[in-house]
Design a protein around this motif. Sequence first.
Motif, PDB file in Angstrom:
ATOM      1  N   ALA B  71       0.826  -1.200   0.000  1.00  0.00           N
ATOM      2  CA  ALA B  71       0.000   0.000   0.000  1.00  0.00           C
ATOM      3  C   ALA B  71       0.865   1.256   0.000  1.00  0.00           C
ATOM      4  CB  ALA B  71      -0.923  -0.025   1.217  1.00  0.00           C
ATOM      5  N   ALA B  72       1.841   1.238   0.859  1.00  0.00           N
ATOM      6  CA  ALA B  72       2.736   2.392   0.892  1.00  0.00           C
ATOM      7  C   ALA B  72       3.398   2.607  -0.452  1.00  0.00           C
ATOM      8  CB  ALA B  72       3.787   2.192   1.983  1.00  0.00           C
ATOM      9  N   VAL B  74       2.360   1.784  -3.359  1.00  0.00           N
ATOM     10  CA  VAL B  74       1.394   2.316  -4.330  1.00  0.00           C
ATOM     11  C   VAL B  74       1.232   3.802  -4.160  1.00  0.00           C
ATOM     12  CG1 VAL B  74      -1.054   2.383  -4.879  1.00  0.00           C
ATOM     13  CG2 VAL B  74       0.127   0.229  -4.806  1.00  0.00           C
ATOM     14  N   ALA B  75       1.113   4.220  -2.893  1.00  0.00           N
ATOM     15  CA  ALA B  75       0.908   5.642  -2.640  1.00  0.00           C
ATOM     16  C   ALA B  75       2.050   6.467  -3.221  1.00  0.00           C
ATOM     17  CB  ALA B  75       0.775   5.867  -1.126  1.00  0.00           C
ATOM     18  N   VAL B  76       3.231   6.054  -2.876  1.00  0.00           N
ATOM     19  CA  VAL B  76       4.394   6.811  -3.351  1.00  0.00           C
ATOM     20  C   VAL B  76       4.502   6.743  -4.857  1.00  0.00           C
ATOM     21  CG1 VAL B  76       6.889   6.951  -3.260  1.00  0.00           C
ATOM     22  CG2 VAL B  76       5.600   6.501  -1.213  1.00  0.00           C
ATOM     23  N   LEU B  78       2.204   6.364  -7.083  1.00  0.00           N
ATOM     24  CA  LEU B  78       1.234   7.219  -7.760  1.00  0.00           C
ATOM     25  C   LEU B  78       1.663   8.679  -7.711  1.00  0.00           C
ATOM     26  CD1 LEU B  78      -2.239   5.715  -6.878  1.00  0.00           C
ATOM     27  CD2 LEU B  78      -1.297   6.133  -9.128  1.00  0.00           C
ATOM     28  N   ALA B  79       2.176   9.068  -6.557  1.00  0.00           N
ATOM     29  CA  ALA B  79       2.652  10.447  -6.468  1.00  0.00           C
ATOM     30  C   ALA B  79       3.739  10.717  -7.503  1.00  0.00           C
ATOM     31  CB  ALA B  79       3.199  10.704  -5.054  1.00  0.00           C
TER      32      ALA B  79
ATOM     33  N   VAL C  61      -7.354  -3.199   3.275  1.00  0.00           N
ATOM     34  CA  VAL C  61      -6.231  -2.363   2.843  1.00  0.00           C
ATOM     35  C   VAL C  61      -6.167  -2.283   1.339  1.00  0.00           C
ATOM     36  CG1 VAL C  61      -3.722  -2.138   2.813  1.00  0.00           C
ATOM     37  CG2 VAL C  61      -4.882  -2.792   4.885  1.00  0.00           C
ATOM     38  N   VAL C  66      -5.756   0.706  -1.391  1.00  0.00           N
ATOM     39  CA  VAL C  66      -4.925   0.820  -2.588  1.00  0.00           C
ATOM     40  C   VAL C  66      -5.765   1.034  -3.824  1.00  0.00           C
ATOM     41  CG1 VAL C  66      -3.361  -0.451  -4.093  1.00  0.00           C
ATOM     42  CG2 VAL C  66      -3.025  -0.516  -1.656  1.00  0.00           C
ATOM     43  N   LEU C  69      -7.456   4.302  -3.767  1.00  0.00           N
ATOM     44  CA  LEU C  69      -6.443   5.324  -4.044  1.00  0.00           C
ATOM     45  C   LEU C  69      -6.161   5.413  -5.528  1.00  0.00           C
ATOM     46  CD1 LEU C  69      -4.263   7.298  -2.999  1.00  0.00           C
ATOM     47  CD2 LEU C  69      -2.733   5.355  -2.864  1.00  0.00           C
ATOM     48  N   MET C  70      -5.967   4.233  -6.144  1.00  0.00           N
ATOM     49  CA  MET C  70      -5.709   4.230  -7.583  1.00  0.00           C
ATOM     50  C   MET C  70      -6.849   4.841  -8.340  1.00  0.00           C
ATOM     51  SD  MET C  70      -4.025   0.665  -8.465  1.00  0.00           S
ATOM     52  CE  MET C  70      -2.329   0.450  -8.502  1.00  0.00           C
ATOM     53  N   LEU C 165       5.617   3.469   6.950  1.00  0.00           N
ATOM     54  CA  LEU C 165       4.340   4.026   6.524  1.00  0.00           C
ATOM     55  C   LEU C 165       4.345   5.533   6.678  1.00  0.00           C
ATOM     56  CD1 LEU C 165       1.485   1.660   7.712  1.00  0.00           C
ATOM     57  CD2 LEU C 165       1.921   2.520   5.417  1.00  0.00           C
ATOM     58  N   ALA C 168       6.334   7.032   3.952  1.00  0.00           N
ATOM     59  CA  ALA C 168       5.597   7.012   2.699  1.00  0.00           C
ATOM     60  C   ALA C 168       4.561   8.113   2.692  1.00  0.00           C
ATOM     61  CB  ALA C 168       4.927   5.654   2.514  1.00  0.00           C
ATOM     62  N   ALA C 172       4.770  11.028  -0.004  1.00  0.00           N
ATOM     63  CA  ALA C 172       3.711  11.222  -0.992  1.00  0.00           C
ATOM     64  C   ALA C 172       3.123  12.610  -0.870  1.00  0.00           C
ATOM     65  CB  ALA C 172       2.646  10.147  -0.789  1.00  0.00           C
ATOM     66  N   LEU C 175       5.547  15.027  -2.407  1.00  0.00           N
ATOM     67  CA  LEU C 175       5.633  14.923  -3.862  1.00  0.00           C
ATOM     68  C   LEU C 175       4.470  15.583  -4.553  1.00  0.00           C
ATOM     69  CD1 LEU C 175       6.963  11.337  -4.483  1.00  0.00           C
ATOM     70  CD2 LEU C 175       8.026  13.468  -5.159  1.00  0.00           C
ATOM     71  N   THR C 176       3.320  15.489  -3.947  1.00  0.00           N
ATOM     72  CA  THR C 176       2.141  15.954  -4.664  1.00  0.00           C
ATOM     73  C   THR C 176       1.686  17.350  -4.293  1.00  0.00           C
ATOM     74  OG1 THR C 176       0.846  14.794  -3.021  1.00  0.00           O
ATOM     75  CG2 THR C 176       1.172  13.675  -5.105  1.00  0.00           C
TER      76      THR C 176
END
Lengths: 665, 101, 182
Positions: B71-72, B74-76, B78-79, C61, C66, C69-70, C165, C168, C172, C175-176
């Motif tokens: 999951a982590a 994926v998050a990163v 995607l960013a 999760v 995920v 999120l996607m 976590l 991350a 994230a 980054l965004t």
Amino acid sequence: MPTTALTYPLLAALSAVLLPFIGFLLSAALGKHVRNGAISISAISLSLLAACYAFAQVWNQAPVHIQWHWFTIGEQAFHVGLLLDNIAVLMLVLVCVIALPVHIYSAAYMKGDPGIHRYWTYLSLFCFAMLGLVVADNLLLMYICWELVGFASYLLIGFWFTRDSAVQANKKAFIVNRIGDIGFLIGIGIVYSHLGTLDTGTLISTPETLPAPWLTVAGLAFFLGAMAKSAQFPLHVWLPDAMEGPTSVSSLIHAATMVAAGVFLLARLFPVFNETVLLVIATTGAVTAFVAAYFALTQYDIKKILAFSTISQLGFMMVGIGIGMYPVALFHLVTHAFFKCLLFLCAGAIIHEMQHVKETHALDIDPQDIRNMGGLRKHMPLTFATMLIASLALAGFPFTGGYLSKDALLVHTFEWAALQSGAAKLIPYVLVIVSMLTSFYILRLLANVFFGSLSNPLAKNKTHIHEAPMTMLIPMLFFAGCSLFPLFSVNPLNDGHVWLMQGLTTTVSTLPPLRLLHLVIPLLTTGVTGIVAVIIWHWYVNGKYPLKTNGLLYRLSQHQGYLDVLYNVAIVRPIVRLSHLLLWVDYHVVDGTVNGLAALGRSLAATAAWIDQRLVDGLVRLVGKIAWGLGHIFRRLQTGGVQRYFATLFLVILVILLYHIVVLL
Amino acid sequence: MIPLTHFLVVGACLFAIGLYAVLARRNAILVLVGIELMINAAILNLVAFGRYDKTMYGGQVFALFAIVLAAAAVAVALAIILNVYKFYRSVNPEDIKNLKD
Amino acid sequence: MNITALVFYVFATLAIGSALLLVSMRNIARSLFLFFIVLFSVAGLYVFALADFVAITQILVYVGGVLILMLFAFMLSNKELLNDLQIGTSHFFALPTWQSLVIAVSFLAILVYTSLQLGADEPGWIAASREAGTVLTPTDQTIQHIGVQIMTRYLLPFEIVSVLLMMALIGAAHLTRKEATS
């Protein structure tokens, strides 16, 4: 025995030789500034004084000899030196006595010529060389002077070098003389190899050290040398052409002295010649005498008649040597020198006047052609008188010196022939016939030149021919006096009292005498001369010539037996063709080889260049290309595409897994 | 119950499919999906073997951790993808090949 | 075969089939929904492996986190990205590039082969645990045991994972965030 101290006679002889050489050097150094011949004339006069002194000291005394060490090759030493005996001092004086008047004559004859400085230089050179030749004591020195004399002759024949005929003539003279020089060299070689020395004294005293066949060969070799120099048949062809030179030169060199050098050599080396060689010499001399007299019969050029006359008389001298009586030959040489020189000087005076006539009236005639002359007796009386004396001496008329020498020669030849067998017996008869022919041609010359009248009508009327100038006349008169008998013998008719022959005869064996001949021969020759004179008068002076001029014999005589043509076709042209062939070989084969090698080298270089460019450089570039190619291939791995990387990664993992599965299980 | 090999085979299939997706697809999102598939296959493997581990429950615990980490990731990811798109104007992995200047 | 096996096969087929469809589709959105199905199926498979907590976690999760999120990232991006993400290349079904296919198939082959080998002769520890009776049974209380294990044996990895976590999350977020105009 050679002395080491320079006694007065030796000193005199040495100075006699060297004075003209100094004259030569001075004239050469001064170059164009030499106008009159003062240097040369004074040099030769002093030489004459020295020569007379040496003669007085050495004649009929013990021979004087001096020698210095010259150079050494390895262990062999060569010397230079002077040998003065009777023959040497006689020749020494003769050359000087002939040369001095000719020098004086030349001053007038060559006046105004633009190249006169060269003339005096060459003349002095010649005198030096000739004088050196007669006093040299070894063969090497003699050969050097021999060559120098030939060279001076070459220079003087081609004196007017702008004329093509003169250039051809002097080339011919030099080349034909060269043939003789080969003989001389061969002789020197044989002598040296057997004797170990070139000393003439040693050679003369011990000729038997040469084994028999070699002695003959050496004798023939030396005779070959004399043949060319003294214009014997068939090497005589250069002498008529040598008349291209000035007449004074012809008189000195080609009448009196240089051509006599051959006879001198044979007289000097007389003990070396054995029976066979002497017979060859006599035969050659007789043939020469006859052939030359035959050719002289029909010649038109005044100088050519005299040239053939010289050749003929030289033949006589050779016969004199061949019969073993070299004193007779030398005596004839001396008398011949005087009257032949005189004949040439007179001819020179005549030609001088004819040239004057030609120029005055602008005629297109050859000044030397006797057909254009005539009646000069009235205009040039003294010239006529001297020429007459000389002609009588040549013909062997009594009261002249020539009579004594020719008579002696003929008689001794008959005496010799009596002891011989076979064809040799004919030789004296040949000589008698030649004497008759001699009378004929010389009287023909006199008749055509001095009697009758000038053939050209133009010249006949307004002519101003006068006598030769004093400077030319005095030498001519001097020689005329020398041609008469008082110089040689008290008794004009008997040759037994000639002091010259008495001085030379001491070392030669005499032949059994035939006393009767001493009466018969002179009577015969004198009588024939008289008959011939009458015939000549009838034919030439009165103009009633009965014979045809285009018969075979006539033409054979006039064209000199076509010998020149024969030599040209048989020898000259093949040699020229050979030289062209060799030139072709040189250009195409030798140069071709060199060029071929060069081309080969070039092609090898080109190949090497190609190899270097294509192969070596190519190899280097190939390495580069391989690196580039590999890089180009491997570059594609670094695409930046992540998925490609992934693929590669998994591929490798696959391979590892496969390995593990397949190999390890 | 279900034999072990069944799970393993299924996991293998999922892994291969995910591998194919990673290698062959031209869209970054799908590459991400492929990665996820592979992770899922691995987790299935873990769990399948974890059945025989009652003492330590190692397989299942680590399966949990793996899920979290996925999951982590994926998050990163995607960013990053969104940021990369801003620069390159494309999500095709093949276009993203310039190194930083 | 019994019903358990059948259901298992259904779930397996569902998972694999959806995955296959997923990788061959052109439309990204549809692929993501198929991915949803895959995840659910795999969760089902987890249940068969007697890992029920893992199954629930998977759903919570993965599917709930995920995937969402996607989807959010996909749907809520700007228009160009959406368009680009949607369109891809021109074909509906992407042609498989043969190299990656080969690699994938080879991997599959190897993995299947190894799995079968594994099944043929079991590893030692599995046999030992079978004898020792430490094989999970369906009636075990896995959650409790997992919790105990996490707190005792696997504490360190647990803490590290939480730190990770957090990393991350921060990453994230960084980054965004929108760039200040520079």
